[in-house]
Each structure stands twice: as structure tokens, then as C-alpha cells.
Write a protein that holds these residues in place. Structure first.
Motif, PDB file in Angstrom:
ATOM      1  N   GLY A 196       4.476   7.661  28.936  1.00 39.08           N
ATOM      2  CA  GLY A 196       5.323   7.690  27.888  1.00 39.08           C
ATOM      3  C   GLY A 196       5.035   6.490  26.795  1.00 39.08           C
ATOM      4  N   SER A 197       4.761   5.212  27.269  1.00 35.40           N
ATOM      5  CA  SER A 197       4.564   4.355  26.309  1.00 35.40           C
ATOM      6  C   SER A 197       3.179   4.379  25.624  1.00 35.40           C
ATOM      7  CB  SER A 197       4.797   2.940  27.037  1.00 35.40           C
ATOM      8  OG  SER A 197       3.650   2.963  28.254  1.00 35.40           O
ATOM      9  N   CYS A 198       2.362   4.977  26.366  1.00 35.18           N
ATOM     10  CA  CYS A 198       1.021   5.049  25.741  1.00 35.18           C
ATOM     11  C   CYS A 198       1.017   6.231  24.744  1.00 35.18           C
ATOM     12  CB  CYS A 198      -0.102   5.171  26.504  1.00 35.18           C
ATOM     13  SG  CYS A 198      -1.749   5.158  25.920  1.00 35.18           S
ATOM     14  N   GLY A 199       1.350   7.531  25.155  1.00 33.23           N
ATOM     15  CA  GLY A 199       1.392   8.455  24.394  1.00 33.23           C
ATOM     16  C   GLY A 199       2.251   8.493  23.081  1.00 33.23           C
ATOM     17  N   SER A 200       3.369   7.491  22.991  1.00 34.63           N
ATOM     18  CA  SER A 200       4.257   7.643  21.841  1.00 34.63           C
ATOM     19  C   SER A 200       4.006   6.476  21.106  1.00 34.63           C
ATOM     20  CB  SER A 200       5.738   7.709  22.507  1.00 34.63           C
ATOM     21  OG  SER A 200       5.939   6.319  23.376  1.00 34.63           O
ATOM     22  N   TYR A 201       2.731   5.684  21.301  1.00 35.30           N
ATOM     23  CA  TYR A 201       2.635   4.463  20.309  1.00 35.30           C
ATOM     24  C   TYR A 201       2.382   5.114  18.931  1.00 35.30           C
ATOM     25  CZ  TYR A 201       0.572   0.283  18.319  1.00 35.30           C
ATOM     26  OH  TYR A 201       0.495  -0.650  17.557  1.00 35.30           O
ATOM     27  N   SER A 202       2.755   4.341  17.909  1.00 33.09           N
ATOM     28  CA  SER A 202       2.316   4.482  16.436  1.00 33.09           C
ATOM     29  C   SER A 202       2.333   3.080  15.900  1.00 33.09           C
ATOM     30  CB  SER A 202       2.976   5.677  15.908  1.00 33.09           C
ATOM     31  OG  SER A 202       4.465   5.144  15.804  1.00 33.09           O
ATOM     32  N   GLY A 203       1.378   2.673  15.091  1.00 37.66           N
ATOM     33  CA  GLY A 203       1.577   1.393  14.331  1.00 37.66           C
ATOM     34  C   GLY A 203       0.920   1.386  12.909  1.00 37.66           C
ATOM     35  N   GLU A 204       1.180   0.745  11.977  1.00 33.91           N
ATOM     36  CA  GLU A 204       0.597   0.494  10.627  1.00 33.91           C
ATOM     37  C   GLU A 204      -0.193  -0.885  10.290  1.00 33.91           C
ATOM     38  OE1 GLU A 204       4.007   0.907   7.938  1.00 33.91           O
ATOM     39  OE2 GLU A 204       4.233   3.167   8.290  1.00 33.91           O
ATOM     40  N   THR A 205      -1.288  -0.771   9.884  1.00 33.07           N
ATOM     41  CA  THR A 205      -1.844  -1.838   9.257  1.00 33.07           C
ATOM     42  C   THR A 205      -2.194  -1.761   7.939  1.00 33.07           C
ATOM     43  OG1 THR A 205      -4.045  -3.175   9.509  1.00 33.07           O
ATOM     44  CG2 THR A 205      -4.118  -0.801   9.564  1.00 33.07           C
ATOM     45  N   GLY A 206      -2.463  -2.935   6.951  1.00 32.51           N
ATOM     46  CA  GLY A 206      -2.211  -2.864   5.649  1.00 32.51           C
ATOM     47  C   GLY A 206      -3.126  -4.013   5.031  1.00 32.51           C
ATOM     48  N   ALA A 207      -3.295  -3.988   3.748  1.00 27.14           N
ATOM     49  CA  ALA A 207      -4.095  -4.904   2.936  1.00 27.14           C
ATOM     50  C   ALA A 207      -3.344  -4.825   1.624  1.00 27.14           C
ATOM     51  CB  ALA A 207      -5.299  -4.692   3.106  1.00 27.14           C
ATOM     52  N   MET A 208      -3.590  -5.911   0.785  1.00 30.99           N
ATOM     53  CA  MET A 208      -3.428  -6.052  -0.696  1.00 30.99           C
ATOM     54  C   MET A 208      -4.485  -6.309  -1.470  1.00 30.99           C
ATOM     55  SD  MET A 208       0.122  -5.833  -0.479  1.00 30.99           S
ATOM     56  CE  MET A 208       0.782  -6.725  -2.007  1.00 30.99           C
ATOM     57  N   VAL A 209      -4.651  -5.491  -2.333  1.00 32.03           N
ATOM     58  CA  VAL A 209      -5.875  -5.519  -3.373  1.00 32.03           C
ATOM     59  C   VAL A 209      -5.318  -6.092  -4.807  1.00 32.03           C
ATOM     60  CG1 VAL A 209      -7.833  -4.689  -4.309  1.00 32.03           C
ATOM     61  CG2 VAL A 209      -7.363  -4.244  -2.105  1.00 32.03           C
ATOM     62  N   ARG A 210      -5.901  -7.137  -5.153  1.00 33.05           N
ATOM     63  CA  ARG A 210      -5.259  -7.591  -6.558  1.00 33.05           C
ATOM     64  C   ARG A 210      -6.740  -7.811  -7.377  1.00 33.05           C
ATOM     65  NH1 ARG A 210      -2.040 -12.938  -8.327  1.00 33.05           N
ATOM     66  NH2 ARG A 210      -2.008 -12.623 -10.669  1.00 33.05           N
ATOM     67  N   CYS A 211      -6.555  -6.610  -8.586  1.00 29.75           N
ATOM     68  CA  CYS A 211      -7.913  -6.713  -9.334  1.00 29.75           C
ATOM     69  C   CYS A 211      -7.796  -7.760 -10.414  1.00 29.75           C
ATOM     70  CB  CYS A 211      -8.148  -5.253 -10.099  1.00 29.75           C
ATOM     71  SG  CYS A 211      -8.509  -4.072  -8.997  1.00 29.75           S
ATOM     72  N   ASN A 212      -8.792  -8.539 -10.928  1.00 25.92           N
ATOM     73  CA  ASN A 212      -8.886  -9.592 -12.006  1.00 25.92           C
ATOM     74  C   ASN A 212      -8.712  -8.824 -13.255  1.00 25.92           C
ATOM     75  OD1 ASN A 212      -9.486 -11.531 -10.044  1.00 25.92           O
ATOM     76  ND2 ASN A 212     -11.553 -11.264 -10.168  1.00 25.92           N
ATOM     77  N   ASN A 213      -8.962  -7.444 -13.235  1.00 27.53           N
ATOM     78  CA  ASN A 213      -8.590  -6.869 -14.442  1.00 27.53           C
ATOM     79  C   ASN A 213      -7.093  -6.773 -14.803  1.00 27.53           C
ATOM     80  OD1 ASN A 213      -8.612  -5.092 -16.794  1.00 27.53           O
ATOM     81  ND2 ASN A 213      -9.628  -3.487 -15.805  1.00 27.53           N
ATOM     82  N   GLU A 214      -6.683  -7.074 -15.929  1.00 29.81           N
ATOM     83  CA  GLU A 214      -5.216  -7.143 -16.291  1.00 29.81           C
ATOM     84  C   GLU A 214      -4.733  -5.688 -16.411  1.00 29.81           C
ATOM     85  OE1 GLU A 214      -4.173  -9.381 -19.400  1.00 29.81           O
ATOM     86  OE2 GLU A 214      -5.031 -11.324 -18.361  1.00 29.81           O
ATOM     87  N   ALA A 215      -5.416  -4.740 -16.471  1.00 31.90           N
ATOM     88  CA  ALA A 215      -5.295  -3.367 -16.785  1.00 31.90           C
ATOM     89  C   ALA A 215      -4.459  -2.462 -15.594  1.00 31.90           C
ATOM     90  CB  ALA A 215      -6.185  -2.533 -17.337  1.00 31.90           C
ATOM     91  N   LYS A 216      -4.986  -3.234 -14.205  1.00 28.37           N
ATOM     92  CA  LYS A 216      -4.349  -2.792 -12.706  1.00 28.37           C
ATOM     93  C   LYS A 216      -3.606  -3.552 -12.280  1.00 28.37           C
ATOM     94  CE  LYS A 216      -8.235   0.558 -12.531  1.00 28.37           C
ATOM     95  NZ  LYS A 216      -9.216   1.161 -11.477  1.00 28.37           N
ATOM     96  N   ASP A 217      -2.469  -3.111 -11.683  1.00 23.90           N
ATOM     97  CA  ASP A 217      -1.550  -3.761 -10.862  1.00 23.90           C
ATOM     98  C   ASP A 217      -2.268  -4.019  -9.281  1.00 23.90           C
ATOM     99  OD1 ASP A 217      -0.081  -3.976 -13.074  1.00 23.90           O
ATOM    100  OD2 ASP A 217       1.189  -1.871 -12.566  1.00 23.90           O
ATOM    101  N   VAL A 218      -1.464  -4.809  -8.634  1.00 30.45           N
ATOM    102  CA  VAL A 218      -1.585  -4.940  -7.333  1.00 30.45           C
ATOM    103  C   VAL A 218      -1.358  -3.848  -6.533  1.00 30.45           C
ATOM    104  CG1 VAL A 218      -0.866  -6.318  -5.112  1.00 30.45           C
ATOM    105  CG2 VAL A 218      -0.978  -7.524  -7.506  1.00 30.45           C
ATOM    106  N   SER A 219      -2.564  -3.420  -5.653  1.00 32.49           N
ATOM    107  CA  SER A 219      -2.483  -2.217  -4.982  1.00 32.49           C
ATOM    108  C   SER A 219      -2.271  -2.611  -3.470  1.00 32.49           C
ATOM    109  CB  SER A 219      -3.880  -1.648  -5.026  1.00 32.49           C
ATOM    110  OG  SER A 219      -4.057  -0.983  -6.489  1.00 32.49           O
ATOM    111  N   SER A 220      -1.218  -1.941  -2.814  1.00 29.71           N
ATOM    112  CA  SER A 220      -0.815  -2.210  -1.644  1.00 29.71           C
ATOM    113  C   SER A 220      -1.462  -1.032  -0.718  1.00 29.71           C
ATOM    114  CB  SER A 220       0.660  -2.315  -1.330  1.00 29.71           C
ATOM    115  OG  SER A 220       0.929  -2.202   0.109  1.00 29.71           O
ATOM    116  N   ILE A 221      -2.295  -1.146   0.434  1.00 32.06           N
ATOM    117  CA  ILE A 221      -2.681  -0.254   1.382  1.00 32.06           C
ATOM    118  C   ILE A 221      -1.848  -0.270   2.498  1.00 32.06           C
ATOM    119  CG2 ILE A 221      -4.851   0.569   2.422  1.00 32.06           C
ATOM    120  CD1 ILE A 221      -6.490  -0.764   0.258  1.00 32.06           C
ATOM    121  N   ILE A 222      -1.576   0.777   2.928  1.00 37.03           N
ATOM    122  CA  ILE A 222      -0.818   0.884   4.189  1.00 37.03           C
ATOM    123  C   ILE A 222      -1.403   2.258   5.087  1.00 37.03           C
ATOM    124  CG2 ILE A 222       1.315   1.266   5.514  1.00 37.03           C
ATOM    125  CD1 ILE A 222       2.795   0.266   3.108  1.00 37.03           C
TER     126      ILE A 222
END
Length: 300
Positions: free
Chosen positions: A79-105
Motif C-alpha cells: 500500500g505504501s509503495c503502490g500509492s506513492y506520488s511526488g513532485e519535483t521542479g525547477a525555476m528558469v529565469r531568462c536574461n531576456n526581459e521579454a520573458k518572465d520566470v518559468s516554473s517547472i513542476i
């Protein structure tokens, strides 16, 4: 309307209890309660016989008590192994001012086929917005083996408990049942050791593949000077770590139960019989020698 008629109608509307007369030579039929238009039979003797046939005191013995623990911890493991779920992520900030900070989940879970999980990597150039990426690694083999073993252990311990509690005479009289139980117990002991060790190693690899630093290392946009990447959500592995612990607990339970199951087999009885024969032979040897010495003294 007279009082006698009203009393009669009131008696007709109230629930009645009818007793079916017993025929000669047969046991009395069970009682039936009539409530309105429905008839509810009272529990018959079959349920009582079924409950009486269960030998609940066998659960107080080590053989039955450990089976209950094996049944419970098998549920906890898969039950503990089969029901596991998690999330990982990162933040990407472009030096170009035209694009905002992107969050990856990125969400992942059992059976941990990470190479099939997609996520969008943002691009800092103006021509394209994102690129489809995949996590790295396939760790489904140890996870699925662990869960499958837990399910098989659950069903086997349930069947063994039914035999112990309801058909205990077959287990004690037929010597094949203890032998089969002993062989299966030894097999599950070995499989639980392999499954717990393999899943522990697989979980370590899953942690390495899903940490935010591994995610940023796999994205090409983070290696240039056009963007700045930082760690995002860190996955919580508490439930997965507990599943490995439950795996080793199952191993110790099955290993400890091998001795109690072995005591029920005819092999244990044969060993005791041979020890008793040796003790008797050793006891008869000195007595025969003493009798021979006494006979020689009398002749002299």
C-alpha cells in the motif's frame, strides 16, 4: 365504531411474530418476524455452527499470531509503495526581459517509469517558447516486484489463517499441509529479502533522478548564459522510505515464522525421535555393563 373493532384493527397493524410448527422428527423451524409486508428470518443455526467451528485461540499461538502480523504488514508494504506520488521542479529565469520566470513542476509516482514522464523546458530565444523533455530512468522492475510480492503474501496469509482457524484438524492430521506451509514460508522469506533490498536500491536511484539538481542538469537552457536556473519543489520521500522499512519487517516476520512452521512438520518429530533413541541407548549401555560385572563377581 365500537372499541372492540378499533382494538382489533390496531392489533392487525402491529408487527406479529409467527411460530412455524415443527413436523414430527424434524427440528423446529426458525422464527420469522412479520413487519408490514416483509418477512425477516431470524439467524439460523448455520451461522452459529460456522462461528463455533473457528478456533480463535489459535491466534494466541505464535503460528497464528505471526500470520496476522504478516497479513497486516503485507498490506502496509504494497500500500505504501503502490500509492506513492511526488513532485519535483525547477525555476528558469531568462536574461531576456521579454520573458518572465518559468516554473517547472513534474509529478511522478508508482510504477516509477520516469522516462515516460514529460515536462516542458522553457526556451529563452524569441523563436520558440518551450521544448518537450523527459525524466531519466526506468525503475519499475523493483517497484512492481515489491508490490506484487506484497499482494501474494496478503492472499497467502489470508488463506493460511482460514485453514488455521476453520480447518485446523486438516492441518494437524494431514502432514502435507505443514510441509507445504514450510516450503512456502521459506520461499517468501527469500523473496522478501530480495524485494526489500532491490526496492531500497531502486528508491535510491529514484531520489537521484528526481532531485531538482538533476532536473536542472538535464536542461540545456541552464548550461548557457542566457538563463539562470534554480531548484524548485523537492519531492518528499517519506512514504517511499517507509515502504522499504515495511519490506524488511516482512522479511524478519517470515524468517521468524520458519521455526514455528518447522515444528509442525514431521521432520521435527523425526529429529526428536532419533534423539530419544540415542538417549535410551546410552542409558541401556551402562546398565548392561554393570549387570555383566555383577555376574562375573558372582561366578568368582
Amino acid at each position: 365504531m365500537s372499541s372492540t373493532e378499533s382494538a382489533g384493527r390496531t392489533a392487525d397493524k402491529s408487527p406479529r411474530q409467527q411460530v412455524v410448527p415443527a413436523r414430527p422428527g424434524l427440528s423446529p423451524a426458525p422464527l420469522h418476524l412479520d413487519v408490514g409486508l416483509h418477512t425477516y428470518p431470524t439467524p439460523g443455526p448455520r451461522v452459529d455452527r460456522l462461528l463455533v467451528g473457528l478456533r480463535w485461540r489459535r491466534l494466541e499461538e505464535p503460528l497464528g499470531f505471526i500470520k496476522v502480523l504478516q497479513w497486516l504488514f503485507a498490506i502496509f508494504a504494497f500500500g505504501s509503495c503502490g500509492s506513492y506520488s511526488g513532485e519535483t521542479g525547477a525555476m528558469v529565469r531568462c536574461n531576456n526581459e521579454a520573458k518572465d520566470v518559468s516554473s517547472i513542476i513534474v509529478a511522478f509516482g508508482y510504477p516509477f517509469r520516469l522516462h515516460r514522464i514529460q515536462y516542458e523546458m522553457p526556451l529563452c530565444d524569441e523563436e520558440s517558447s518551450s521544448k518537450t523533455m523527459h525524466l531519466m530512468g526506468d525503475f519499475s522492475a523493483p517497484a512492481e516486484f515489491f508490490v506484487t510480492l506484497g499482494i501474494f503474501s496478503f492472499f497467502y496469509t489470508m488463506a493460511a489463517l482460514v485453514i488455521y482457524l476453520r480447518f485446523h484438524n486438516l492441518y494437524t492430521e494431514n502432514k502435507r499441509f505443514p510441509l507445504v506451509d514450510f516450503c512456502v514460508t521459506v520461499s517468501f522469506t527469500f523473496f522478501w529479502l530480495v524485494a526489500a533490498a532491490a526496492w531500497g536500491k531502486g528508491l535510491t536511484d529514484v531520489k537521484g533522478a528526481t532531485r531538482p539538481s538533476s532536473l536542472t542538469a538535464a536542461m540545456s537552457v541552464c548550461h548557457g548564459e542566457e538563463a539562470v536556473c534554480s531548484a524548485g519543489a523537492t519531492p518528499s520521500m517519506g512514504l517511499a522510505n517507509i515502504s522499504v522499512l515495511f519490506g524488511f519487517i516482512n522479511f524478519f516476520l517470515w524468517a521468524g515464522n520458519c521455526w514455528f512452521v518447522f515444528k509442525e512438520t514431521p521432520w521435527h518429530g523425526q529429529g526428536q525421535g532419533q534423539d530419544q533413541d540415542q538417549d535410551q541407548d546410552q542409558g541401556q549401555g551402562p546398565s548392561q555393563e554393570s549387570a555383566a560385572e555383577q555376574g562375573a563377581v558372582e561366578k568368582q
